[in-house]
Design an enzyme around this catalytic site. Structure first.
Site, PDB file in Angstrom:
ATOM      1  N   GLY A  29      88.314 -38.977  97.259  1.00 44.05           N
ATOM      2  CA  GLY A  29      87.812 -38.179  98.361  1.00 44.05           C
ATOM      3  C   GLY A  29      86.324 -37.982  98.153  1.00 44.05           C
ATOM      4  O   GLY A  29      85.879 -37.648  97.041  1.00 44.05           O
ATOM      5  N   ASN A  33      84.687 -36.552  94.735  1.00 45.60           N
ATOM      6  CA  ASN A  33      83.861 -37.380  93.856  1.00 45.60           C
ATOM      7  C   ASN A  33      82.491 -36.757  93.623  1.00 45.60           C
ATOM      8  O   ASN A  33      81.944 -36.825  92.517  1.00 45.60           O
ATOM      9  CB  ASN A  33      83.685 -38.773  94.462  1.00 45.60           C
ATOM     10  CG  ASN A  33      84.977 -39.546  94.567  1.00 45.60           C
ATOM     11  OD1 ASN A  33      85.938 -39.285  93.848  1.00 45.60           O
ATOM     12  ND2 ASN A  33      85.021 -40.507  95.480  1.00 45.60           N
ATOM     13  N   GLY A 212      72.750 -49.782 100.028  1.00 47.87           N
ATOM     14  CA  GLY A 212      73.478 -50.594  99.072  1.00 47.87           C
ATOM     15  C   GLY A 212      72.586 -51.023  97.918  1.00 47.87           C
ATOM     16  O   GLY A 212      71.807 -50.229  97.379  1.00 47.87           O
ATOM     17  N   GLY A 242      78.159 -43.677  97.000  1.00 47.66           N
ATOM     18  CA  GLY A 242      77.458 -42.737  97.870  1.00 47.66           C
ATOM     19  C   GLY A 242      77.666 -41.298  97.458  1.00 47.66           C
ATOM     20  O   GLY A 242      76.754 -40.466  97.569  1.00 47.66           O
ATOM     21  N   ASP A 243      78.851 -40.985  96.976  1.00 47.54           N
ATOM     22  CA  ASP A 243      79.138 -39.632  96.501  1.00 47.54           C
ATOM     23  C   ASP A 243      78.299 -39.311  95.265  1.00 47.54           C
ATOM     24  O   ASP A 243      77.827 -38.182  95.095  1.00 47.54           O
ATOM     25  CB  ASP A 243      80.628 -39.491  96.181  1.00 47.54           C
ATOM     26  CG  ASP A 243      81.514 -40.008  97.295  1.00 47.54           C
ATOM     27  OD1 ASP A 243      81.163 -39.801  98.472  1.00 47.54           O
ATOM     28  OD2 ASP A 243      82.548 -40.647  96.992  1.00 47.54           O
TER      29      ASP A 243
END
Length: 303
Positions: A29, A33, A212, A242-243
């Site tokens: 989630g 994270n 990225g 990303g988290d």
């Protein structure tokens, strides 16, 4: 104290080629994270959510405690835990299908107050889509911002969960006056259809867009644009990258005593470059590992 508000779920991750290749449960989630990543970096962190009392829910809470995250603000319920089945492409990027009907995290209710000493609250992902919990998280965001608490928003779009794209885009715009720092991927930015200039005009002091392996770029209200390249790494998968960026940004701002819209606006070019490089380094380490396994502070060095 940084509070992370949002869902905790179980990712079912394939361990080889093929959609059903040895699906293995992993704690996940986006908000979950982010909280774990902050805890591993050593930032005092609390998680605000509603978690099932089933075995998956117990494992999720154990993972938070192991990372040093305060779980006293977590609500509990007998409903099942949300499941997300991941599909990993050849470049390590993950796509998800979700099993969310009747799950515990959807029944989150806004707390009467944030934990004592809260300096910032992070929001995002499924928790701002799935009702009735989405409205409760939205209420918490608006309340925190009105109290002068720093807020970070990572929409982390999951298209399969959004029944009305236009309605979601309008709702996203309505959140921006309550957002101090907006962070999103270039894919999410494209799907939302706006520009950093438009978003900044609506409220945030800065917008960070991840690209990225190409790195990150920050856009600020005074027109400054600062790109930082990504760190070269052999990618296993991008789950949790990303988290990890969310956590690295919040941790770095906390270290700099910049968890306020005014302090964020005053951050100079050198400060932004160092902060973004730190976030890129943290995300690269996460991408070098299977699943959402963010780094510890000892793996990253100084900011």
């Amino acid at each position: 104290m940084i509070v992370v508000a949002g869902e905790a779920l179980i990712d079912l991750v394939p361990q080889g080629p093929g959609a059903l290749a040895g699906l293995t449960p992993a704690l996940g989630g986006g908000p979950y994270n982010t909280a774990v990543a902050l805890g591993r970096l050593g930032t005092p962190t609390a998680f605000c959510s509603r978690v099932s009392s089933d075995a998956f829910g117990e494992a999720l809470l154990d993972g938070l405690r192991t990372a040093g995250v305060d779980v006293s603000a977590v609500q509990r319920g007998p409903e099942p835990t949300t499941l997300a089945v991941a599909t990993i492409d050849g470049g390590g990027s993950a796509a998800y299908s979700f099993y969310v009907e009747g799950t515990a995290d959807r029944l989150f209710t806004a707390p009467a107050a944030l934990p004592e000493g809260t300096r910032a609250v992070s929001f995002g992902t499924c928790s701002l889509v799935l009702e009735p919990g989405a409205s409760a998280y939205e209420e918490l965001m608006r309340t925190a911002a009105a109290q002068g608490v720093f807020t970070l928003l990572d929409p982390n779009i999951r298209v399969g969960l959004i029944p009305d794209a236009d309605a979601y885009r309008a709702r996203f715009k309505s959140w921006l006056p309550s957002v101090s720092l907006l962070k999103l991927s270039e894919e999410d930015a494209s799907w939302l259809g706006g520009t950093p200039h438009e978003w900044l005009a609506s409220g945030p002091s800065a917008v960070v867009i991840t690209q990225g392996g190409d790195g990150l770029t920050v856009f600020t209200r005074d027109g400054t644009v600062i790109p930082v390249p990504g760190e070269a790494v052999e990618v296993v998968d991008t789950i949790g990258a990303g988290d990890t960026v969310n956590a690295a940004l919040l941790h770095g701002l906390a270290v700099r005593h910049a968890l306020s819209p005014e302090a964020l606006a005053d951050l100079d070019r050198t400060g932004w470059v160092n902060l973004l490089r730190f976030a890129a380094r943290a995300a690269a380490i996460t991408c070098s590992r299977a699943g959402a396994e963010p780094p510890y502070a000892s793996e990253l060095g100084s900011l």
